[in-house]
Design an enzyme around this catalytic site. Structure first.
Site, mmCIF file in Angstrom:
data_model
loop_
_atom_site.group_PDB
_atom_site.id
_atom_site.type_symbol
_atom_site.label_atom_id
_atom_site.label_comp_id
_atom_site.label_asym_id
_atom_site.label_seq_id
_atom_site.Cartn_x
_atom_site.Cartn_y
_atom_site.Cartn_z
ATOM 1 C CE LYS A 17 -2.419 -0.809 3.760
ATOM 2 N NZ LYS A 17 -1.889 -2.093 4.227
ATOM 3 N NE ARG A 92 -4.961 -0.524 10.514
ATOM 4 C CZ ARG A 92 -3.841 -0.019 10.016
ATOM 5 N NH1 ARG A 92 -3.858 1.117 9.359
ATOM 6 N NH2 ARG A 92 -2.710 -0.653 10.159
ATOM 7 N NE ARG A 129 7.185 -2.818 6.510
ATOM 8 C CZ ARG A 129 5.889 -2.485 6.493
ATOM 9 N NH1 ARG A 129 5.319 -2.129 5.368
ATOM 10 N NH2 ARG A 129 5.181 -2.540 7.592
ATOM 11 N NE ARG A 161 6.177 -0.074 10.603
ATOM 12 C CZ ARG A 161 5.089 0.083 9.866
ATOM 13 N NH1 ARG A 161 5.181 0.631 8.662
ATOM 14 N NH2 ARG A 161 3.915 -0.290 10.302
ATOM 15 N NE ARG A 172 1.403 -3.903 11.767
ATOM 16 C CZ ARG A 172 2.397 -3.859 10.870
ATOM 17 N NH1 ARG A 172 3.434 -4.639 11.003
ATOM 18 N NH2 ARG A 172 2.332 -3.036 9.857
HETATM 19 P P1 AMP Z 1 0.164 1.182 9.376
HETATM 20 O O1 AMP Z 1 1.453 1.856 9.009
HETATM 21 O O2 AMP Z 1 -0.978 1.620 8.511
HETATM 22 O O3 AMP Z 1 0.305 -0.311 9.465
HETATM 23 O O4 AMP Z 1 -0.218 1.694 10.858
HETATM 24 C C1 AMP Z 1 0.648 1.477 11.939
HETATM 25 C C2 AMP Z 1 -0.136 1.453 13.232
HETATM 26 O O5 AMP Z 1 -0.801 2.716 13.427
HETATM 27 C C3 AMP Z 1 -1.244 0.425 13.295
HETATM 28 O O6 AMP Z 1 -0.775 -0.871 13.675
HETATM 29 C C4 AMP Z 1 -2.178 1.041 14.344
HETATM 30 O O7 AMP Z 1 -1.640 0.887 15.644
HETATM 31 C C5 AMP Z 1 -2.091 2.516 14.013
HETATM 32 N N1 AMP Z 1 -3.109 2.912 13.012
HETATM 33 C C6 AMP Z 1 -2.872 3.396 11.759
HETATM 34 N N2 AMP Z 1 -4.011 3.666 11.111
HETATM 35 C C7 AMP Z 1 -5.005 3.336 11.965
HETATM 36 C C8 AMP Z 1 -6.436 3.357 11.875
HETATM 37 N N3 AMP Z 1 -7.066 3.767 10.758
HETATM 38 N N4 AMP Z 1 -7.153 2.946 12.958
HETATM 39 C C9 AMP Z 1 -6.546 2.522 14.085
HETATM 40 N N5 AMP Z 1 -5.200 2.450 14.239
HETATM 41 C C10 AMP Z 1 -4.431 2.859 13.200
#
Ligand code: AMP
Length: 219
Positions: A17, A92, A129, A161, A172
């Site tokens: 993404k 999400r 990654r 990360r 996740r």
């Molecule tokens: P990502 O980089 O999109 O995987 O986001 C990293 C982390 O940020 C996720 O594992 C959540 O803890 C938090 N996060 C990001 N976007 C959201 C969302 N739309 N709703 C809830 N938590 C989020």
């Protein structure tokens, strides 16, 4: 004024993404709005928001709908989002998707792109990654930047990360299946869903997405 181009990109963590969003945002001159990037920047800056969410991010759990809904609403008020935005990592949950309809009003989501990648492949991509802490460039663990720990783009530190560790990856992906996969039905029912094979090369994926956008007279 041209209608706003609001795009949503969905897909498991590691589906590509981030990479595709950066390309599409540049191609359509709209901002790449990644709630994960916004939250990680807040953690890094140790802002009040960052302190509130840091342990949730580290464990791979989800931040509350209220909090991310507010962040996205604020982001759409910034001038660069006047022509729309490409949402990555949001919505999400169904609750967030409903909130987004309220935030965008009449100029709602024009297309939801589902990057479809088998679970084994995303697990392998996530565990290998590495990312630059400064500019967000993405590397694989076998790249020279990952081995040396230095980004060739900006000289920043290249790290793994915390949420790309095995336990957090599992958590996740489970959260994705439980909370986010129902969004496919949500957008399908509105005639807005297009599914693209995300296991192809990045260039082939970009081409397939751009074709889907232009087939609908968007972009
Ligand atoms: P990502 O980089 O999109 O995987 O986001 C990293 C982390 O940020 C996720 O594992 C959540 O803890 C938090 N996060 C990001 N976007 C959201 C969302 N739309 N709703 C809830 N938590 C989020």
């Amino acid at each position: 004024m041209a209608p706003r181009l609001n795009l949503v990109i969905l897909g498991k963590q590691g589906a590509g993404k981030g990479t595709q969003s950066k390309r599409l945002a540049a191609a359509y001159s709209i901002p790449h709005i990644s709630t994960g990037d916004i939250l990680r920047a807040a953690v890094k800056a140790k802002s009040p928001l960052g302190l509130e969410v840091s342990s949730i991010l580290e464990s791979g759990g989800l931040v509350s709908d209220d909090l991310v809904n507010r962040l996205v609403e604020q982001r759409f008020h910034e001038p660069d989002a006047a022509r729309g935005g490409l949402l990555d990592g949001f919505p999400r949950t169904i609750g967030q998707a409903e909130a987004l309809e309220g935030i965008l009003g009449d100029d709602g989501v024009k297309l939801c792109i589902n990057l479809d990648v088998p679970i084994d492949l995303v697990t392998q991509r996530l565990s290998s990654r590495r990312v630059c802490q400064e500019c967000g460039a993405i590397y694989s663990d076998t790249d020279v930047e990952a081995i040396s720990g230095t980004c060739s783009n900006c000289g920043g530190d290249v790290i793994q990360r915390a949420d790309d560790q095995p336990d957090a990856i599992r958590k996740r992906l489970e959260a994705y299946e439980r909370d986010t996969e129902p969004l496919l039905g949500f957008y399908e029912a509105r005639g807005l869903l297009v599914t693209v094979d995300g296991s192809k090369s990045p260039d082939e994926v970009t081409e397939a997405i751009e074709k889907a956008v232009s087939d609908r007279g968007l972009g």
